[in-house]
Design a protein around this motif. Sequence first.
Motif, short mmCIF file in Angstrom:
data_model
loop_
_atom_site.label_atom_id
_atom_site.label_comp_id
_atom_site.label_asym_id
_atom_site.label_seq_id
_atom_site.Cartn_x
_atom_site.Cartn_y
_atom_site.Cartn_z
N PHE A 10 1.20 -1.18 -0.31
CA PHE A 10 -0.12 0.00 -0.10
C PHE A 10 1.06 1.33 -0.19
N GLY A 11 0.26 2.52 -0.58
CA GLY A 11 0.84 3.27 -0.62
C GLY A 11 0.69 4.47 0.46
N PRO A 12 1.21 5.21 0.95
CA PRO A 12 0.87 6.24 2.39
C PRO A 12 -0.99 6.38 2.45
N ASP A 13 -1.31 6.19 3.89
CA ASP A 13 -2.56 6.08 3.94
C ASP A 13 -3.05 7.48 3.76
N ALA A 14 -4.10 8.31 3.06
CA ALA A 14 -4.07 9.26 2.21
C ALA A 14 -4.82 10.28 3.67
N THR A 15 -5.09 9.87 5.22
CA THR A 15 -5.56 10.91 6.16
C THR A 15 -3.81 11.14 6.60
N VAL A 16 -2.75 10.95 6.13
CA VAL A 16 -2.00 11.22 6.71
C VAL A 16 -0.30 11.41 5.35
#
Length: 268
Positions: free
Chosen positions: A144-150
């Motif tokens: 996974f790429g970085p979570d959209a919230t962070v």
Amino acid sequence: MPELLEVEAARAVLEARALGRKIASVVANDAWYLKRGLTSAGVGDALVGRKLAAARRTGKQLLIDTSGIGRSRAAGPVLGLHLGMSGRVVVDGKSAGDPLLYTSNAENPAWLRFGVCFADGGSLWMRDPRRLGAVELDPDESRFGPDATVLDRRGLDRAIGRSRAPLKAVLMDQSRIAGLGNLLTDELLWRAGLDPARAAGGLEPSERVALLRAIRQTVRVLGRRGGSHTGDLQASRAPGGVCPRDGAELLRRTVGGRTTYSCPVHQR
Ligand SMILES: [Zn+2]
């Protein structure tokens, strides 16, 4: 379909209700629901006797850490749950959000695809009418790429790169940015004033600033309102729908393989 906001709500239910409880048995009769070679017997052997130690989330993937058995300090495997199109996590009969939103509210025992029975008599179930969710052990979290919230500016630049793919496709590519689905992406691009079909790598620096701001704002505001379906654009997502900002009739196209609504006037 659950996006990061719905999965985060499921994570909160797990954190509030399921942690610290000892696993007495595992019900995994649906072999198709177990991924990456996991078997019914294997998942039972791996989990029985352990406690659920922490509930995490990256994008749309739920990650439940498990404890060592007895006095062992070595942690157990990570239980990965994916909600698919219609999955819900149900702990002691309770789940997050509006039960009618993505799925029928009728009860059918066959929809209970995977279960954990606790020593105290309670239970955790994956309830999934459409059966597109999944259970696995030790999922590869690096996929996974970085979570959209962070997500920060560097993460956004890395995700976009020089891609010539449509902006919307890049934003929904879970290996680039994790957690954004169809509704969140249409809403945030509408807020940012960016055309979903534009080549992602062609965004100017000022447009990248606007995009990052819109990602953060959309996740925060819709999270507070109660889910991916609560965007300002939502009511206009129908044939003949008009832009809530300027009244232009919305474009309805397929972008990145998904039905996409956007404004031909202010999204450029
Ligand atoms: Zn508009």
